[in-house]
Design a protein around this motif. Structure first.
Motif, PDB file in Angstrom:
ATOM      1  N   GLY A  97       0.686  -1.398  -0.034  1.00  0.00           N
ATOM      2  CA  GLY A  97       0.125  -0.047  -0.154  1.00  0.00           C
ATOM      3  C   GLY A  97       0.598   1.262   0.001  1.00  0.00           C
ATOM      4  N   ILE A  98       2.089   1.125  -0.041  1.00  0.00           N
ATOM      5  CA  ILE A  98       3.239   2.405   0.239  1.00  0.00           C
ATOM      6  C   ILE A  98       2.929   3.329  -1.142  1.00  0.00           C
ATOM      7  CG2 ILE A  98       5.227   1.312  -0.942  1.00  0.00           C
ATOM      8  CD1 ILE A  98       6.632   3.121   0.925  1.00  0.00           C
ATOM      9  N   VAL A  99       2.632   4.447  -1.223  1.00  0.00           N
ATOM     10  CA  VAL A  99       2.642   5.434  -2.403  1.00  0.00           C
ATOM     11  C   VAL A  99       3.614   6.141  -2.479  1.00  0.00           C
ATOM     12  CG1 VAL A  99       1.173   7.186  -3.464  1.00  0.00           C
ATOM     13  CG2 VAL A  99       0.083   5.642  -2.087  1.00  0.00           C
ATOM     14  N   VAL A 100       4.503   6.096  -3.359  1.00  0.00           N
ATOM     15  CA  VAL A 100       5.689   7.026  -3.450  1.00  0.00           C
ATOM     16  C   VAL A 100       5.528   7.801  -4.535  1.00  0.00           C
ATOM     17  CG1 VAL A 100       8.323   6.990  -4.571  1.00  0.00           C
ATOM     18  CG2 VAL A 100       7.193   4.865  -3.626  1.00  0.00           C
ATOM     19  N   ARG A 101       5.569   9.124  -4.051  1.00  0.00           N
ATOM     20  CA  ARG A 101       5.193  10.564  -4.664  1.00  0.00           C
ATOM     21  C   ARG A 101       6.511  11.416  -5.425  1.00  0.00           C
ATOM     22  NH1 ARG A 101       1.414  10.309  -0.629  1.00  0.00           N
ATOM     23  NH2 ARG A 101      -0.667  10.042  -1.431  1.00  0.00           N
ATOM     24  N   ASP A 102       7.614  10.414  -5.055  1.00  0.00           N
ATOM     25  CA  ASP A 102       8.867  11.140  -5.808  1.00  0.00           C
ATOM     26  C   ASP A 102       9.039  10.871  -7.252  1.00  0.00           C
ATOM     27  OD1 ASP A 102      10.814  11.798  -3.220  1.00  0.00           O
ATOM     28  OD2 ASP A 102       9.628   9.901  -2.898  1.00  0.00           O
ATOM     29  N   LEU A 103       9.368  11.732  -7.949  1.00  0.00           N
ATOM     30  CA  LEU A 103      10.113  11.536  -9.399  1.00  0.00           C
ATOM     31  C   LEU A 103      10.986  10.510  -9.498  1.00  0.00           C
ATOM     32  CD1 LEU A 103      10.356  15.081 -10.142  1.00  0.00           C
ATOM     33  CD2 LEU A 103       8.261  13.998 -10.994  1.00  0.00           C
ATOM     34  N   VAL A 104      10.724   9.542 -10.409  1.00  0.00           N
ATOM     35  CA  VAL A 104      11.207   8.292 -10.579  1.00  0.00           C
ATOM     36  C   VAL A 104      11.473   8.156 -12.253  1.00  0.00           C
ATOM     37  CG1 VAL A 104      10.708   7.332  -8.389  1.00  0.00           C
ATOM     38  CG2 VAL A 104       9.394   6.683 -10.249  1.00  0.00           C
ATOM     39  N   SER A 105      12.365   7.374 -12.569  1.00  0.00           N
ATOM     40  CA  SER A 105      12.833   7.120 -14.002  1.00  0.00           C
ATOM     41  C   SER A 105      12.681   5.526 -14.265  1.00  0.00           C
ATOM     42  CB  SER A 105      13.817   7.663 -14.433  1.00  0.00           C
ATOM     43  OG  SER A 105      14.393   7.094 -15.509  1.00  0.00           O
ATOM     44  N   HIS A 106      12.442   5.354 -15.557  1.00  0.00           N
ATOM     45  CA  HIS A 106      12.273   3.850 -15.851  1.00  0.00           C
ATOM     46  C   HIS A 106      13.797   3.268 -15.818  1.00  0.00           C
ATOM     47  CE1 HIS A 106       8.689   2.479 -18.107  1.00  0.00           C
ATOM     48  NE2 HIS A 106       8.506   2.414 -17.150  1.00  0.00           N
ATOM     49  N   ILE A 107      15.169   3.990 -16.063  1.00  0.00           N
ATOM     50  CA  ILE A 107      16.341   3.543 -15.680  1.00  0.00           C
ATOM     51  C   ILE A 107      16.665   3.131 -14.372  1.00  0.00           C
ATOM     52  CG2 ILE A 107      17.366   4.586 -17.863  1.00  0.00           C
ATOM     53  CD1 ILE A 107      18.650   6.756 -15.836  1.00  0.00           C
ATOM     54  N   ASP A 108      15.804   3.716 -13.399  1.00  0.00           N
ATOM     55  CA  ASP A 108      15.954   3.430 -11.981  1.00  0.00           C
ATOM     56  C   ASP A 108      15.223   1.945 -11.755  1.00  0.00           C
ATOM     57  OD1 ASP A 108      17.573   5.694 -11.444  1.00  0.00           O
ATOM     58  OD2 ASP A 108      15.684   6.720 -10.945  1.00  0.00           O
ATOM     59  N   LEU A 109      14.238   1.837 -12.209  1.00  0.00           N
ATOM     60  CA  LEU A 109      13.481   0.305 -12.117  1.00  0.00           C
ATOM     61  C   LEU A 109      14.428  -0.699 -12.557  1.00  0.00           C
ATOM     62  CD1 LEU A 109      11.102  -1.211 -11.840  1.00  0.00           C
ATOM     63  CD2 LEU A 109      10.346  -0.815 -14.137  1.00  0.00           C
TER      64      LEU A 109
END
Length: 714
Positions: free
Chosen positions: A430-442
Motif C-alpha cells: 500500500g505504499i505510495v511513492v510521490r517522488d519523481l522516478v525514472s524507468h532507468i531506476d527500475l
C-alpha cells in the motif's frame, strides 16, 4: 592473466554462483503494456479531481496489485517512443548510452551502418542476461519484444540463448523459441483455430474493414481512416489514402472476433501456460516477462470489453487541452497533428475522442483481466512470498490531449507511465511513492531487491530509498527526472536522416516545473516550461514566444532546470565515453549535448538569477542519529562580465537546525553556484514560529532573501 589465476577466478565465480542458488533467489514476473498512460488505472483516476463525475476505467486487478506493494505516482519513461524506451527499461541505461534512439535502430542492418551505433548497441547488458548468466535464472519472454535481437543471447555470444522460450506452438503443443515478432506468432495462433473451425468471424458487421494487424474484420469509428468507405476497402495509396492515414494509429473500431481470439488473450494465455509449467518444474528461480501489445494501435477491442464504455460515451473524460491552440508549442505539427485536423479528422472533437477513449479503455480492461489471472496463479501456486511482480508501460498515449494521437512528445500523457511493484516481505503493502522516478531506476531497483545489485552497471539508482524513505538528497537533488529523444537514424556510414536541431530532445522535471528543449544551441525550436501545479494540462508555455519578456522568477527557474539537466548529463556521461560531451554521438554535429545546452539562450539573460523564490524542503529522514535532509539553491549569471557573491548565510527563527555552505567569490557570465542547505536535528520539523531563510549578499549592497519552507508529513 596466468592460466592458474584464471582458474582461481573461475572457481571463485562458481562458488559465488552456487552460494546464491542455495539461498533461494526470488522469482520475478515483469508485466508491461505498450502505450498505456499513467492515468489509465482506476485507482489513479479515483485520485484525480478531473475524473470526478466521469465514467472511470475498470482495472480491479491493477488496483489490487497497487495495494499489494508500491504505487509510484510520478514515474517517467526514458523516451516516449517504443524501441528507445524499451531498451532503456530493459538495460537501465540512458538512450544516449544504448544508442537505440529510434525504432529503426533495433535492426542490425541499420545500426551496422555506423560504428558509433553498432558498438553501443552490442555493449548493452539486459536484465535477462545478468540474471541468467550470473545468477542462474531461467528467463522466458511472452509478447512484444521490440528491443535489439542480440539481447536474446548471452553477452558476446550471439548463439547461446538467455531467453529459454518465447512462444507456444499449438500444432505441436509445445513451447518454443524464435525471433519472430509477436504479430507473426499471433497470426499462426489465429490460423490454427481457423483451421480447426473454432474461429467464428462476424462478417455481417456493418461497414467492416480489415484490421491491418490481425487481418480480420472490424467496424471503424469516426476517427478511423476508412469510416465512411465501403466495406473491405484496402488501406492503400491506390484508394486515395495518404501515408499518415495508413498506419496502425488510423485503425480504430470494434473487433469482429470474440475475446478468445484477441492479441491480449493470445499473449495472456500463453504466459499462463508457461507460468503453470515453471511453477510445477520447481527448478531455478525464474524471470517471466509478459509484454502485452495493447493498448498500442490498432485499437480494436472485442465487444466484451468495449460495450461498457461504448454504452456510456457521454460520461467519458476528455482532456481540456483538446482546445489548445498550440500557438506557443513546438508540437503543433507533431504526429501529423495539423495535417490530420486539416484533412477533417476530429481529433479536436470531444465526441469523436470519446469513441476512441472507449476503445482504449476496453483494451486496458482486457489486459487487467489477464493481470488478475496471473496474480491468482501466483497465489494458488504458493509462490507469492518469493515472487517480485512489476507492472509498467513503455510510454503513454496522447488520446486526444492537445488534439494529438500517439506519443513521441514530452507531454505528461505521453511520457508519464504507470509503475507498480509488489514483493511481500520486502516492500510495504500500500505504499505510495510521490517522488519523481525514472524507468532507468527500475532496472537497478529490480536487481537490488533480487540481491543482484553487484552486477548493476547501469545508469540507474535503486528506488529502495524512496520506498523505505531513506532518501535525503545526499549528493544532488534526487527529485529530478530526465527523458530524452534524438529520433535521427543512420542512412549510411557518414550521414543521419533528418537535421540536427529540428526536434525537442530533452525534458527535465524538478518539483512541479518541467523544461523541454532541443540540444542545438541555435535551434529555432521553441523552448518550453510548464508549471504542472497551475497548468496540469500544459497549455501555457512560460518560455518560447514569451521567453524574452518573462519575469525574473520564471527565468530563474528555467536556468535552475537547465543546470539540473547539465548536471544529470555529467553524471550520465560515462567517464571516458563522454556520451553527452563528445560530438561523435551526434555524428560530429554541434559541440556535444552539454555544451549545446549550456550555450543555448532563447530566453532573457539576467545579470543575476535565482532558481527558487522559496526553498522547499522535502521531509527529513532518520539516519540513525538525527533527522536529515539536503536541498540545493541555484544562483548564477548569464550575461557577460561577473558578479561578486560576498556571503551566503542563514537568518530567522529556526535557523539553528540548518547549515549552509558559505561562498565568497565571483560568478562569471554563463556560470552558476550550487548552494547546499542542510537540515539536521533531533526533531523532524523545527518548532514554530519558523521563519528561517537564506540570505545571499552580492555586489556591494544587494541582498537576495529565499525563505525556507518545510514539508513534514508525519
Amino acid at each position: 592473466m596466468t592460466s592458474f589465476a584464471a582458474v582461481v577466478c573461475r572457481l571463485a565465480a562458481l562458488i559465488l554462483f552456487y552460494t546464491k542458488l542455495s539461498h533461494g533467489l526470488p522469482n520475478l514476473i515483469f508485466i508491461m503494456t505498450d502505450q498505456q498512460r499513467f492515468d489509465a488505472i482506476r485507482r489513479v483516476q479515483d485520485g484525480l479531481p478531473a475524473y470526478n463525475g466521469r465514467l472511470k476505467i475498470r482495472t480491479p486487478n491493477l488496483d489490487r496489485l497497487s495495494f499489494q506493494g508500491a504505487h509510484f505516482e510520478k514515474a517517467y519513461c526514458q523516451s516516449p517512443v517504443c524501441g528507445p524506451a524499451r531498451t532503456s527499461l530493459r538495460s537501465g541505461c540512458t538512450v544516449k548510452r544504448t544508442g537505440v534512439q529510434s525504432n529503426d535502430l533495433l535492426k542490425e542492418t541499420v545500426y551496422n551502418r555506423m560504428e558509433v551505433f553498432r558498438d553501443r548497441i552490442q555493449a548493452i547488458e539486459s536484465l535477462d542476461q545478468i540474471l541468467v548468466e550470473e545468477y542462474g535464472y531461467t528467463s522466458e519472454y511472452y509478447g512484444k519484444w521490440h528491443i535489439p535481437d542480440n539481447l536474446y543471447y548471452k553477452r558476446g555470444d550471439g548463439t547461446s540463448k538467455v531467453i529459454n522460450f518465447n512462444g507456444y506452438d499449438y500444432d505441436s503443443d509445445s513451447f518454443q523459441f524464435d525471433e519472430d515478432a509477436v504479430a507473426k506468432k499471433y497470426k499462426r495462433y489465429l490460423e490454427y483455430f481457423e483451421g480447426r473451425g473454432d474461429l467464428v468471424v462476424n462478417y455481417t458487421m456493418a461497414n467492416s474493414q480489415q484490421d491491418t494487424y490481425s487481418k480480420y474484420p472490424y467496424t471503424p469509428i469516426q476517427l478511423d481512416s476508412r469510416f465512411s468507405y465501403p466495406s473491405n476497402t484496402p488501406l492503400t495509396e491506390e484508394n486515395g489514402f495518404e501515408q499518415f492515414e495508413m498506419g496502425q494509429a488510423s485503425v480504430m473500431g470494434r473487433f469482429s472476433l470474440s475475446e478468445d481470439f484477441t492479441t491480449t488473450h493470445f499473449i495472456g494465455e500463453t504466459a499462463l501456460k508457461a507460468l503453470d509449467r515453471m511453477v510445477k518444474e520447481e527448478g531455478d528461480p525464474f524471470l517471466m516477462t509478459v509484454s502485452f501489445h495493447h493498448p498500442h494501435p490498432p485499437m480494436v477491442p472485442a465487444s466484451k470489453y468495449l460495450d461498457y464504455y461504448w454504452n456510456n460515451l457521454d460520461d467519458l473524460f476528455v482532456s481540456p487541452s483538446i482546445n489548445d491552440d498550440m500557438s506557443n508549442s513546438p508540437y503543433a505539427k507533431k504526429n501529423k497533428r495539423e495535417t490530420l485536423l486539416e484533412a477533417g479528422y476530429g481529433y479536436d472533437d470531444p465526441n469523436q475522442v470519446k469513441e476512441w477513449t472507449a476503445l482504449y479503455y476496453g483494451l486496458i480492461e482486457e489486459i487487467d483481466h489477464y493481470v488478475g489471472k496471473i496474480l491468482d496463479k501466483v497465489e494458488e501456486a504458493g509462490i507469492s512470498n518469493n515472487t517480485m511482480i512489476v507492472f509498467t508501460a513503455d510510454h503513454g498515449e496522447m488520446l486526444g490531449a492537445h488534439a494529438m494521437r500517439e506519443k513521441n512528445v514530452f507531454y505528461e500523457e505521453a511520457v508519464r507511465v504507470p509503475l507498480l511493484i509488489s514483493f511481500p516481505g520486502q516492500i510495504t503493502p500500500g505504499i505510495v511513492v510521490r517522488d519523481l522516478v525514472s524507468h532507468i531506476d527500475l532496472f537497478s531497483t529490480v536487481l537490488d531487491y533480487l540481491d543482484a545489485g553487484d552486477a548493476d552497471k547501469s545508469d540507474g539508482t535503486s528506488m529502495r530509498r524512496f520506498m523505505e524513505m531513506t532518501s535525503h538528497n545526499e549528493d544532488y537533488d534526487e527529485s529530478t527526472v530526465v527523458s530524452e529523444w534524438d529520433y535521427r537514424t543512420p542512412i549510411n556510414s557518414h550521414k543521419l536522416e533528418r537535421k540536427f536541431g529540428r526536434e525537442t530532445n530533452f525534458m527535465i522535471i524538478n518539483g512541479h516545473y518541467k523544461l523541454i528543449m532541443p540540444k542545438d544551441s541555435s535551434s529555432k525550436i521553441r523552448d518550453v516550461m510548464y508549471d504542472l501545479n497551475s497548468d496540469p494540462y500544459e497549455m501555457h508555455n512560460l518560455l518560447g514566444d514569451v521567453g524574452m519578456s518573462a519575469e525574473d522568477a520564471i527565468i530563474g527557474k528555467a536556468e535552475h532546470l537547465r543546470c539540473l539537466l547539465i548536471e544529470w548529463m555529467q553524471r550520465m556521461n560515462g567517464g571516458s565515453e563522454e556520451y553527452y560531451s563528445n560530438p561523435v554521438y551526434n555524428n560530429h554535429e554541434g559541440q556535444g549535448d552539454i555544451k549545446e545546452v549550456s550555450d543555448r539562450q532563447k530566453w532573457r539573460a539576467l545579470d543575476f538569477w535565482v532558481g527558487n523564490t522559496q526553498l522547499q524542503f522535502g521531509a527529513p529522514v532518520w539516519n540513525g542519529s538525527m533527522f536529515v535532509r539536503n536541498e540545493y539553491l541555484y544562483v548564477g549569471r548569464r550575461n557577460s562580465g561577473s558578479i561578486w557573491v560576498r556571503e551566503v548565510k542563514l537568518r530567522g527563527e529556526g535557523r539553528t537546525h540548518f547549515s549552509v555552505e558559505n561562498y565568497n567569490g565571483y560568478i562569471e557570465g554563463g556560470e552558476y553556484l550550487r548552494i547546499k542547505v542542510t537540515y539536521a536535528a533531533q526533531i523532524r520539523c523545527p518548532s514554530k514560529p519558523f521563519s528561517a531563510h537564506v540570505v545571499i549578499r552580492y555586489d556591494v549592497r544587494k541582498n537576495i532573501i529565499v525563505p525556507i519552507f518545510m514539508i513534514c508529513n508525519e
